[in-house]
Design an enzyme around this catalytic site. Structure first.
Site, PDB file in Angstrom:
ATOM      1  N   CYS A  92      -3.002 -21.038 -17.036  1.00  0.00           N
ATOM      2  CA  CYS A  92      -1.665 -21.612 -17.152  1.00  0.00           C
ATOM      3  C   CYS A  92      -0.838 -20.862 -18.184  1.00  0.00           C
ATOM      4  O   CYS A  92       0.383 -20.754 -18.050  1.00  0.00           O
ATOM      5  CB  CYS A  92      -1.747 -23.099 -17.501  1.00  0.00           C
ATOM      6  SG  CYS A  92      -2.533 -23.442 -19.094  1.00  0.00           S
ATOM      7  N   HIS A 124      -2.461 -27.593 -22.113  1.00  0.00           N
ATOM      8  CA  HIS A 124      -1.853 -27.024 -20.907  1.00  0.00           C
ATOM      9  C   HIS A 124      -0.498 -26.419 -21.257  1.00  0.00           C
ATOM     10  O   HIS A 124       0.254 -26.957 -22.073  1.00  0.00           O
ATOM     11  CB  HIS A 124      -1.683 -28.120 -19.847  1.00  0.00           C
ATOM     12  CG  HIS A 124      -1.086 -27.632 -18.563  1.00  0.00           C
ATOM     13  ND1 HIS A 124      -1.704 -26.704 -17.763  1.00  0.00           N
ATOM     14  CD2 HIS A 124       0.089 -27.946 -17.942  1.00  0.00           C
ATOM     15  CE1 HIS A 124      -0.942 -26.464 -16.698  1.00  0.00           C
ATOM     16  NE2 HIS A 124       0.145 -27.201 -16.793  1.00  0.00           N
TER      17      HIS A 124
END
EC number: 3.4.19.12
Length: 530
Positions: free
Chosen positions: A89, A334
């Site tokens: 990510c 994230h």
């Protein structure tokens, strides 16, 4: 992402300045000793204009200033989402911000570099050109970034998004240089990447004993801001340029009066970059703990108060991208980003998911990295977007994509992007894709007889399952890193539960299979039609 970063950088090394730490593009710096007094300071408006020219002589200029190409083929719509390949990510978020950096994207779409690249192996500029081209010309699709983009960096675990960002920028900068290893540092400051992201600091030390002035100039590609005591980006910038007193043990050893005397040190921006990368220092250097606090950042930022020359007008920058970290430590969590793909429209880029959002949502995030561009540059490059051709609709013909792929291959051997074309997958749950399927259905008056297999009990009685999901209702929730969106990825692995109709959907089937042909390990999508 740990302390063993592969980005070959370090701290800014001013002779008598330790307040600023940031990723340093190279080890070159220049120091100019002045013997004049303040009332006869050589740093007049006339002299200051030539200082950076002295730092970058015209021995060899790789990218002439004000000559960045404006591509006329940039689509006006938002591009593709990026598939998460497992703890990537950070890579996806960085690539999206670079993709929507207008000066860089327009240069890539012009293919100016690939037409003259002489490197025998793939270079980062060629790889980024292939990625940006496919991403911007694949609206509504999900593409898989090339492994070459993170080669030598990704180690199968979560990494720091800022480290990867500067790793990529530095690799592109090196790709602009000639092939031989010995390159003058002045030549490095004339590259395309430095013309876009680069600027120059000025650290001015004034001896309070003899009133002599010493100026040190150093290039930068990004600016790190300490937010410990700052509530906004403006406050952090004010603290950065606030004069620092040097006395006692930190007294300045003056090279003019040859004495150890008190002095004042002032850091200012001598030249400001076309694109500013502002890094909010949220993570501690040792433990990696996150400073989770709200720091306000404006949509428009005037950098004139932080410049060396104060006799000019406003220097306005506009926000166009934001990198965000969700989590409590740099070792997990994230990453996602927000980008302005059009003149006024913002999008949230969360791996494969691309969603429209408002500026209110963008400005309310706990930002990690901010991207600003000079307003004049934004307007200049935005004109090429309005002149560009319209983007292709969802589900456009594969022959057009293959023609573009072949065109890229002929330009340079590094622009081999078959994996991008092979991994272009349809986002089956998007409304526009469903409308496209309905449009195909209406083209035939005779409705085919569908042989529908067993339908889940939770579905409506008249529902038609085009792709049967291999995941049951009782499946466990996935970690945010592992669910890049179950409904956004497709596969060709056929199961015993799959039952496909024939007739008018044959062409749609064939196209879907070709687009998904080599995605062996992704998840099967479920599309329910009423």
């Amino acid at each position: 992402m740990g302390d063993d970063s592969l980005y070959l950088g370090g701290e800014w090394q001013f002779n008598h300045f330790s307040k600023l730490t940031s990723s340093r593009p190279d080890a070159a710096f220049a120091e100019i000793q002045r013997t004049s007094l303040p009332e006869k300071s050589p740093l007049s408006s006339e002299t200051r204009v030539d200082l950076c020219d002295d730092l970058a002589p015209v021995a060899r200029q790789l990218a002439p200033r004000e000559k960045l190409p404006l591509s006329s083929r940039r689509p006006a719509a938002v591009g593709a989402g990026l598939q998460n390949m497992g703890n990537t990510c950070y890579e996806n978020a960085s690539l999206q911000c670079l993709t929507y950096t207008l000066p860089l994207a327009n240069y890539m779409l012009s293919r100016e570099h690939s037409q003259t690249c002489q490197r025998p192996k793939c270079c980062m500029l060629c790889t980024m050109q292939a990625h940006i081209t496919w991403a911007l010309h694949s609206p509504g699709h999900v593409i898989q970034p090339s492994q070459a983009l993170a080669a030598g960096f990704h180690r199968g675990k979560q990494e720091d998004v800022h480290e990867f960002l500067m790793f990529t920028v530095d690799a592109m900068k090196k790709a602009c240089l000639p092939g031989h290893k010995q390159v003058d540092h002045h030549c490095k400051d004339t590259t395309l990447i430095h013309q876009i992201f680069g600027g120059c600091w000025r650290s001015q030390i004034k001896c309070l004993h003899c009133h002599g002035i010493s100026d040190t100039f150093d290039p930068y590609l990004d600016i790190a801001l300490d937010i410990q005591a700052a509530q906004s980006v403006k406050q952090a910038l004010e603290q950065l340029v606030k004069p620092e007193e040097l006395n006692g043990e930190n007294a300045y050893h003056c090279g003019l009066c040859l004495q150890r005397a008190p002095a004042s040190n002032t850091l200012t921006l001598h030249t400001s970059a076309k694109v500013l990368i502002l890094v909010l220092k949220r993570f501690s250097d040792v433990a990696g703990n996150k400073l989770a606090k709200n720091v306000q950042y404006p949509e428009c930022l005037d950098m004139q108060p932080y410049m060396s020359q104060q006799n000019t007008g406003p220097l306005v920058y506009v926000l166009y991208a934001v990198l965000v970290h969700a989590g409590w430590s740099c070792h997990d969590g994230h990453y996602f980003s927000y980008v302005k793909a059009q003149e006024v429209q913002w999008y949230k880029m969360d791996d494969a998911e691309v969603t429209v959002c408002s500026i209110i949502s963008v400005l309310s995030q706990q930002a990690y990295v901010l991207f600003y561009i000079q307003k004049s540059e934004w307007e200049r490059h935005s004109e090429s977007v309005s002149r560009g051709r319209e983007p292709r609709a969802l589900g456009a013909e594969d022959t057009d994509r293959r023609a573009k792929q072949g065109e890229l291959k002929r330009d340079h051997p590094c622009l081999q992007a078959p994996e991008l074309d092979e991994h272009l997958v349809e986002r089956a749950t998007q409304e526009s894709t469903l409308d496209h399927w309905k449009f195909l259905q209406e083209q035939n008056k005779t409705k085919p007889e569908f042989n529908v297999g067993k339908v889940e009990g939770t579905l409506p009685p008249n529902a038609l399952v085009i792709h049967q999901s291999k995941y049951k209702c009782g499946m466990k929730n996935h970690h945010p890193e592992q669910q890049s969106s179950l409904l956004n990825l497709s596969s060709t692995t056929r199961t015993d539960q799959e039952s496909m109709n024939t007739g008018t959907l044959a062409s749609l089937q064939g196209r879907t299979r070709r687009a998904k042909g080599k995605n062996k390990h992704s998840k099967r999508a479920l599309l329910v039609c009423q």
